[in-house]
Enzyme design. Structure first.
Site, PDB file in Angstrom:
ATOM      1  N   ARG A  54       0.798  -1.231   0.000  1.00 43.02           N
ATOM      2  CA  ARG A  54       0.000   0.000   0.000  1.00 43.02           C
ATOM      3  C   ARG A  54       0.829   1.279   0.000  1.00 43.02           C
ATOM      4  O   ARG A  54       0.557   2.200  -0.777  1.00 43.02           O
ATOM      5  CB  ARG A  54      -0.944   0.027   1.223  1.00 43.02           C
ATOM      6  CG  ARG A  54      -2.177  -0.784   1.057  1.00 43.02           C
ATOM      7  CD  ARG A  54      -2.583  -1.395   2.379  1.00 43.02           C
ATOM      8  NE  ARG A  54      -1.632  -2.441   2.709  1.00 43.02           N
ATOM      9  CZ  ARG A  54      -1.725  -3.691   2.274  1.00 43.02           C
ATOM     10  NH1 ARG A  54      -2.758  -4.054   1.582  1.00 43.02           N
ATOM     11  NH2 ARG A  54      -0.791  -4.596   2.557  1.00 43.02           N
ATOM     12  N   THR A  55       1.810   1.364   0.884  1.00 42.72           N
ATOM     13  CA  THR A  55       2.540   2.634   1.006  1.00 42.72           C
ATOM     14  C   THR A  55       3.281   2.945  -0.293  1.00 42.72           C
ATOM     15  O   THR A  55       3.176   4.044  -0.842  1.00 42.72           O
ATOM     16  CB  THR A  55       3.510   2.578   2.207  1.00 42.72           C
ATOM     17  OG1 THR A  55       2.776   2.125   3.343  1.00 42.72           O
ATOM     18  CG2 THR A  55       4.109   3.944   2.498  1.00 42.72           C
ATOM     19  N   LYS A  83      26.138  -4.575  -1.449  1.00 40.40           N
ATOM     20  CA  LYS A  83      27.612  -4.477  -1.470  1.00 40.40           C
ATOM     21  C   LYS A  83      28.121  -3.714  -0.253  1.00 40.40           C
ATOM     22  O   LYS A  83      29.296  -3.392  -0.168  1.00 40.40           O
ATOM     23  CB  LYS A  83      28.060  -3.783  -2.766  1.00 40.40           C
ATOM     24  CG  LYS A  83      27.740  -4.589  -4.015  1.00 40.40           C
ATOM     25  CD  LYS A  83      28.275  -3.921  -5.269  1.00 40.40           C
ATOM     26  CE  LYS A  83      27.204  -3.143  -5.969  1.00 40.40           C
ATOM     27  NZ  LYS A  83      27.624  -2.525  -7.230  1.00 40.40           N
ATOM     28  N   ARG A 104      11.180   3.580   3.326  1.00 34.70           N
ATOM     29  CA  ARG A 104      10.818   2.654   4.416  1.00 34.70           C
ATOM     30  C   ARG A 104      12.081   1.884   4.752  1.00 34.70           C
ATOM     31  O   ARG A 104      12.772   1.383   3.861  1.00 34.70           O
ATOM     32  CB  ARG A 104       9.710   1.684   3.986  1.00 34.70           C
ATOM     33  CG  ARG A 104       9.495   0.578   5.008  1.00 34.70           C
ATOM     34  CD  ARG A 104       8.288  -0.249   4.722  1.00 34.70           C
ATOM     35  NE  ARG A 104       7.065   0.509   4.942  1.00 34.70           N
ATOM     36  CZ  ARG A 104       5.842  -0.006   4.838  1.00 34.70           C
ATOM     37  NH1 ARG A 104       5.689  -1.278   4.483  1.00 34.70           N
ATOM     38  NH2 ARG A 104       4.786   0.736   5.067  1.00 34.70           N
ATOM     39  N   HIS A 141       4.894   5.746  11.484  1.00 34.08           N
ATOM     40  CA  HIS A 141       4.429   5.657  10.090  1.00 34.08           C
ATOM     41  C   HIS A 141       3.470   6.836   9.895  1.00 34.08           C
ATOM     42  O   HIS A 141       2.248   6.671   9.843  1.00 34.08           O
ATOM     43  CB  HIS A 141       3.720   4.315   9.893  1.00 34.08           C
ATOM     44  CG  HIS A 141       3.489   3.916   8.464  1.00 34.08           C
ATOM     45  ND1 HIS A 141       3.648   4.779   7.398  1.00 34.08           N
ATOM     46  CD2 HIS A 141       3.098   2.723   7.936  1.00 34.08           C
ATOM     47  CE1 HIS A 141       3.366   4.126   6.271  1.00 34.08           C
ATOM     48  NE2 HIS A 141       3.032   2.876   6.574  1.00 34.08           N
TER      49      HIS A 141
HETATM   50  N1   CP Z   1      -0.252   0.007   5.797  1.00 38.36           N
HETATM   51  C1   CP Z   1       0.944  -0.273   5.238  1.00 38.36           C
HETATM   52  O1   CP Z   1       1.989   0.326   5.570  1.00 38.36           O
HETATM   53  O2   CP Z   1       0.878  -1.239   4.294  1.00 38.36           O
HETATM   54  P1   CP Z   1       2.097  -1.755   3.440  1.00 38.36           P
HETATM   55  O3   CP Z   1       3.071  -2.424   4.400  1.00 38.36           O
HETATM   56  O4   CP Z   1       1.521  -2.702   2.431  1.00 38.36           O
HETATM   57  O5   CP Z   1       2.754  -0.560   2.809  1.00 38.36           O
END
Ligand code: CP
Length: 315
Positions: A54-55, A83, A104, A141
């Site tokens: 999703r993100t 590496k 992320r 998040h």
């Molecule tokens: N909600 C969320 O962060 O989903 P993903 O891990 O699929 O990005």
């Protein structure tokens, strides 16, 4: 309110009026539609050191829908991280290619670290490349929280006065940390429903206590099912347990199915950042209270708004 070139690292860096402004703009974009000229000529880098559906995809969709290009990696296989390249060196490099970096990373604090790297670059006379935290370890998040609150506002008509129950892995679940901080900017009551070993961290409770937020810990969904206005289910974060035996003790501990859901208020909305494992039964999907897939859809207008604001394409 200044959004241009702003890093989005922690939800605590934002104020309530700023969040409300983002929601107003996201609503506008949903109602009026997206224009490919908004971010024409801009490029967004999506650096995903951990898995995501999703993100990553909603940021990619948001960027492209506004006319920006995207470049990305999804998992470090195939990158020079294999590496031994450090996060600093990857950020220093990719900052030459893009206007914004969404990242992320498995380490708590990594987004702040990356933002410090691009801020230092800017002090040397180079272009500031804002860092957007798409999840840093078990820490935060923030853009998930923005879409969560947008979803709450959309379904409940507002956020003040609500009882919100956070259920599941509140220790490792970064979405619940950011969401708790954000809810403390509103007049809300928070229920933490978790096994003792996975309860909300003390530093989160302490932050909210200073804001005068009513917080109660529970161990059963049944304790909140009839009173909550929003139930925010989360997955037990298997990958963050240092010991798999500890995970085995708590896996599958909470589950909402159609029958349990029928005891909730008709206006209650069941949310989840997703992905789910087994904590929401598939038979609950067609209940009017279940909102998690629409919630994921709200990621596009909210993230489009954020990209447009930090690149100075909307006021
Ligand atoms: N909600 C969320 O962060 O989903 P993903 O891990 O699929 O990005």
């Amino acid at each position: 309110m200044e959004f241009v070139n702003r890093d989005i690292v922690s939800i605590k860096d934002f104020t309530r009026p700023e969040l409300e402004y983002i929601f107003e703009k996201a609503k506008e974009i949903e109602e009026k539609g997206y224009s490919r000229s908004t971010l024409k000529g801009k490029r967004v880098g999506l650096l995903f050191y951990e898995p995501s559906t999703r993100t990553r995809m909603s940021f990619d969709t948001a960027a492209q829908t506004l006319g920006a290009d995207t470049i990305w990696f999804a998992g470090v296989e195939g990158t020079s991280v294999m590496k031994g390249e450090t996060l600093k060196d990857t950020i220093e490099t990719v900052a030459n290619y893009v206007d914004v970096i969404v990242m992320r990373h498995p380490f708590d604090g990594s987004a702040r670290w990356a933002a410090d790297v691009t801020t230092k670059r800017a002090k040397q006379g180079l272009k500031k490349v804002p860092i957007v935290n798409g999840g840093d370890g078990k820490n935060e998040h923030p853009t998930q929280t923005m879409l969560d609150l947008y979803s709450v506002q959309k379904t409940q008509g507002g956020i003040d006065g609500l009882e919100v129950a956070l259920v599941g892995d509140l220790k490792y679940g970064r979405t619940t940390h950011s969401l708790s901080y954000a809810l403390s900017m509103f007049d809300t009551r928070i229920d933490y429903v978790a096994p003792e070993a996975l309860q909300i961290p003390a530093h989160v409770v302490s932050f909210l206590k200073q804001k005068g937020i009513a917080q109660t810990k529970y161990s059963r969904i049944e304790d909140v099912i009839e009173t909550a206005d929003v139930i925010y289910m989360t997955r037990i974060q298997k990958e963050r347990f240092p010991d798999e035996n500890e995970y085995n003790k708590v896996k599958g501990v909470f589950r909402i199915d159609k029958s349990l859901l029928s005891r909730a208020k008709p206006t209650m909305r069941l949310m989840h950042p997703l992905p789910r494992v087994d904590e929401i039964a598939v038979d609950a999907d067609d209940d009017q209270r279940s909102y998690y897939f629409q919630q994921a859809g709200n990621g596009v207008p909210v993230r489009a708004t954020l990209l447009a604001l930090i690149m100075g394409a909307v006021e």
